[in-house]
Design a protein around this motif. Structure first.
Motif, PDB file in Angstrom:
ATOM      1  N   LEU A  34      69.172  73.645 -23.287  1.00 32.73           N
ATOM      2  CA  LEU A  34      70.391  73.974 -23.895  1.00 32.73           C
ATOM      3  C   LEU A  34      70.971  75.577 -23.743  1.00 32.73           C
ATOM      4  CD1 LEU A  34      70.573  71.494 -27.183  1.00 32.73           C
ATOM      5  CD2 LEU A  34      72.397  71.891 -25.041  1.00 32.73           C
ATOM      6  N   ALA A  35      69.850  76.446 -24.194  1.00 33.00           N
ATOM      7  CA  ALA A  35      70.031  77.760 -24.193  1.00 33.00           C
ATOM      8  C   ALA A  35      70.303  78.060 -22.305  1.00 33.00           C
ATOM      9  CB  ALA A  35      68.793  78.530 -24.330  1.00 33.00           C
ATOM     10  N   PHE A  36      69.659  77.549 -21.718  1.00 33.58           N
ATOM     11  CA  PHE A  36      69.780  77.965 -19.937  1.00 33.58           C
ATOM     12  C   PHE A  36      71.133  77.433 -19.640  1.00 33.58           C
ATOM     13  CE2 PHE A  36      69.976  77.035 -15.605  1.00 33.58           C
ATOM     14  CZ  PHE A  36      69.422  77.980 -15.197  1.00 33.58           C
ATOM     15  N   SER A  37      71.617  76.041 -20.224  1.00 33.68           N
ATOM     16  CA  SER A  37      72.828  75.987 -19.948  1.00 33.68           C
ATOM     17  C   SER A  37      74.040  76.544 -20.673  1.00 33.68           C
ATOM     18  CB  SER A  37      73.060  74.187 -20.177  1.00 33.68           C
ATOM     19  OG  SER A  37      73.255  74.072 -21.585  1.00 33.68           O
ATOM     20  N   GLY A  38      73.552  77.106 -21.566  1.00 29.41           N
ATOM     21  CA  GLY A  38      74.853  77.691 -22.282  1.00 29.41           C
ATOM     22  C   GLY A  38      74.975  79.286 -21.718  1.00 29.41           C
ATOM     23  N   ALA A  39      73.760  79.854 -21.423  1.00 27.44           N
ATOM     24  CA  ALA A  39      73.833  80.905 -20.890  1.00 27.44           C
ATOM     25  C   ALA A  39      74.299  80.941 -19.249  1.00 27.44           C
ATOM     26  CB  ALA A  39      72.642  81.792 -20.741  1.00 27.44           C
ATOM     27  N   PHE A  40      74.030  80.042 -18.388  1.00 29.98           N
ATOM     28  CA  PHE A  40      74.788  79.682 -17.246  1.00 29.98           C
ATOM     29  C   PHE A  40      76.065  79.532 -17.281  1.00 29.98           C
ATOM     30  CE2 PHE A  40      75.164  77.355 -13.299  1.00 29.98           C
ATOM     31  CZ  PHE A  40      74.467  78.117 -12.372  1.00 29.98           C
ATOM     32  N   LEU A  41      76.459  78.715 -18.012  1.00 28.47           N
ATOM     33  CA  LEU A  41      77.928  78.325 -18.077  1.00 28.47           C
ATOM     34  C   LEU A  41      78.778  79.568 -18.601  1.00 28.47           C
ATOM     35  CD1 LEU A  41      80.161  76.313 -18.199  1.00 28.47           C
ATOM     36  CD2 LEU A  41      79.729  75.546 -20.436  1.00 28.47           C
ATOM     37  N   LEU A  42      78.314  80.293 -19.564  1.00 24.02           N
ATOM     38  CA  LEU A  42      79.097  81.537 -20.207  1.00 24.02           C
ATOM     39  C   LEU A  42      78.979  82.397 -18.719  1.00 24.02           C
ATOM     40  CD1 LEU A  42      80.303  83.171 -22.126  1.00 24.02           C
ATOM     41  CD2 LEU A  42      77.700  84.091 -23.049  1.00 24.02           C
ATOM     42  N   SER A  43      77.830  82.533 -18.191  1.00 27.11           N
ATOM     43  CA  SER A  43      77.687  83.603 -17.124  1.00 27.11           C
ATOM     44  C   SER A  43      78.617  83.118 -15.921  1.00 27.11           C
ATOM     45  CB  SER A  43      76.314  83.654 -16.564  1.00 27.11           C
ATOM     46  OG  SER A  43      75.465  84.242 -17.595  1.00 27.11           O
ATOM     47  N   ILE A  44      78.778  82.023 -15.320  1.00 23.24           N
ATOM     48  CA  ILE A  44      79.677  81.434 -14.673  1.00 23.24           C
ATOM     49  C   ILE A  44      81.059  81.795 -14.877  1.00 23.24           C
ATOM     50  CG2 ILE A  44      80.658  79.288 -13.401  1.00 23.24           C
ATOM     51  CD1 ILE A  44      78.089  79.949 -12.143  1.00 23.24           C
ATOM     52  N   THR A  45      81.394  81.429 -16.046  1.00 24.93           N
ATOM     53  CA  THR A  45      82.774  81.866 -16.558  1.00 24.93           C
ATOM     54  C   THR A  45      83.088  83.080 -16.650  1.00 24.93           C
ATOM     55  OG1 THR A  45      82.523  79.750 -18.186  1.00 24.93           O
ATOM     56  CG2 THR A  45      84.423  81.486 -18.356  1.00 24.93           C
ATOM     57  N   VAL A  46      82.182  84.324 -16.975  1.00 25.26           N
ATOM     58  CA  VAL A  46      82.607  85.507 -16.986  1.00 25.26           C
ATOM     59  C   VAL A  46      82.361  86.154 -15.626  1.00 25.26           C
ATOM     60  CG1 VAL A  46      81.750  87.748 -17.921  1.00 25.26           C
ATOM     61  CG2 VAL A  46      81.875  85.892 -19.410  1.00 25.26           C
ATOM     62  N   PHE A  49      84.730  82.593 -13.009  1.00 21.74           N
ATOM     63  CA  PHE A  49      85.858  81.969 -13.159  1.00 21.74           C
ATOM     64  C   PHE A  49      86.985  82.881 -13.952  1.00 21.74           C
ATOM     65  CE2 PHE A  49      87.622  78.059 -15.787  1.00 21.74           C
ATOM     66  CZ  PHE A  49      88.742  77.722 -14.794  1.00 21.74           C
ATOM     67  N   LEU A  50      86.625  83.510 -14.873  1.00 23.69           N
ATOM     68  CA  LEU A  50      87.639  84.655 -15.762  1.00 23.69           C
ATOM     69  C   LEU A  50      88.056  85.627 -14.726  1.00 23.69           C
ATOM     70  CD1 LEU A  50      88.661  85.146 -18.343  1.00 23.69           C
ATOM     71  CD2 LEU A  50      86.456  86.716 -18.954  1.00 23.69           C
ATOM     72  N   PRO A  51      87.418  86.492 -13.908  1.00 26.47           N
ATOM     73  CA  PRO A  51      88.196  87.290 -12.923  1.00 26.47           C
ATOM     74  C   PRO A  51      89.165  86.613 -12.158  1.00 26.47           C
ATOM     75  CG  PRO A  51      85.901  87.638 -13.309  1.00 26.47           C
ATOM     76  CD  PRO A  51      86.095  86.384 -13.778  1.00 26.47           C
ATOM     77  N   GLU A  52      88.680  85.637 -11.629  1.00 22.21           N
ATOM     78  CA  GLU A  52      89.709  84.873 -10.877  1.00 22.21           C
ATOM     79  C   GLU A  52      90.973  84.493 -11.339  1.00 22.21           C
ATOM     80  OE1 GLU A  52      87.355  81.554  -9.180  1.00 22.21           O
ATOM     81  OE2 GLU A  52      86.203  82.898  -8.111  1.00 22.21           O
ATOM     82  N   VAL A  53      90.845  83.956 -12.518  1.00 23.55           N
ATOM     83  CA  VAL A  53      92.237  83.612 -13.274  1.00 23.55           C
ATOM     84  C   VAL A  53      93.092  84.794 -13.734  1.00 23.55           C
ATOM     85  CG1 VAL A  53      93.121  82.576 -15.218  1.00 23.55           C
ATOM     86  CG2 VAL A  53      91.347  81.301 -13.905  1.00 23.55           C
ATOM     87  N   TYR A  54      92.210  85.837 -14.088  1.00 21.71           N
ATOM     88  CA  TYR A  54      93.048  87.122 -14.331  1.00 21.71           C
ATOM     89  C   TYR A  54      93.745  87.566 -13.373  1.00 21.71           C
ATOM     90  CZ  TYR A  54      92.500  87.920 -19.764  1.00 21.71           C
ATOM     91  OH  TYR A  54      92.594  87.921 -20.827  1.00 21.71           O
ATOM     92  N   HIS A  55      92.986  87.577 -12.165  1.00 23.88           N
ATOM     93  CA  HIS A  55      93.753  88.161 -10.930  1.00 23.88           C
ATOM     94  C   HIS A  55      94.780  87.274 -10.596  1.00 23.88           C
ATOM     95  CE1 HIS A  55      93.818  90.067  -7.124  1.00 23.88           C
ATOM     96  NE2 HIS A  55      94.074  89.064  -6.384  1.00 23.88           N
TER      97      HIS A  55
END
Length: 224
Positions: A34-46, A49-55
């Motif tokens: 769970l910790a791996f999945s949470g960190a991985f999902l957060l990292s993928i988002t940050v 995903f997040l920079p692409e959408v803000y762009h």
């Protein structure tokens, strides 16, 4: 697009098979997953995903990110936190858990919509779905629910993210509000991933295994 449809299904199926064949009982290993999945999902988002959408839209996307966080808070009133590793249902209840299913489905369909436009996102989703599927399958196995209902739940749950992918590919109105929907999904993913990380820390004690797991997840997410 095919891989974005197949991988979420395989992730849930794999989680079910792990429970069916291995019958995992050590909660420590599941918490690390769970910790791996949470960190991985957060990292993928940050990282991706997040920079692409803000762009695409740096002005209003923040509003939709906050809307996504609020939406996820509302959904968790019904899912009871299943998205981040908690099942608070009565094991003696034999009925189909509709509220849990609907809340998980809304979350899953939404996260599938931006996948084709943000290819790294699919990896975060499938890594997240694996422990959720294990937790759901473990609960259903211990409950008095009929096996057919449990399998139906997991099968339908597995199809929800691919459904989001197909909706995005076949309905032009989605593209009109693509950035806004992506912002909502970012909010959902930020809430889920950070909650996983916070709740996997027992009594706020230092845990070297968890820390290393999180670091590895962050590095992998950064490199892909």
């Amino acid at each position: 697009m095919l891989i974005n449809i197949v991988l979420p299904i395989l992730s849930v199926v794999l989680g079910f098979l792990i429970v069916l064949i291995l019958k995992p009982k050590q909660s420590k290993n599941l918490k690390l997953l769970l910790a791996f999945s949470g960190a991985f999902l957060l990292s993928i988002t940050v990282f991706h995903f997040l920079p692409e959408v803000y762009h695409e839209d740096s002005h209003s996307v923040g509003v939709f990110i906050m809307a996504g966080i609020l939406l996820q808070i509302i959904l968790e009133f019904f899912s009871k936190g299943a998205e981040h590793g908690h099942i608070h249902l009565d094991k003696n209840d034999k009925s189909f858990p509709w509220l849990l299913f609907v809340s998980l489905s809304i979350h899953s369909v939404l996260e599938g919509i931006p996948v084709d436009g943000h290819h790294n996102l699919i990896y975060g989703i499938i890594i997240h779905k694996l422990p959720v599927a294990i937790i759901l399958a473990t609960f259903f196995r211990a409950s008095k629910m009929k096996t057919s209902k449990a399998i139906a739940f997991l099968l339908l749950f597995a199809l929800m993210t691919p459904l989001g992918v197909l909706i995005a590919a076949n309905f032009s109105i989605i593209h009109t509000y693509y950035t806004e929907i992506s912002g909502v999904v970012i909010g959902i993913l930020l809430h889920i991933s950070t909650t996983i990380l916070f709740e996997s820390n027992e009594n706020h004690k230092f845990n070297i295994s968890k820390l290393l797991t999180i670091i590895i997840a962050i590095v992998i997410a950064y490199l892909i």
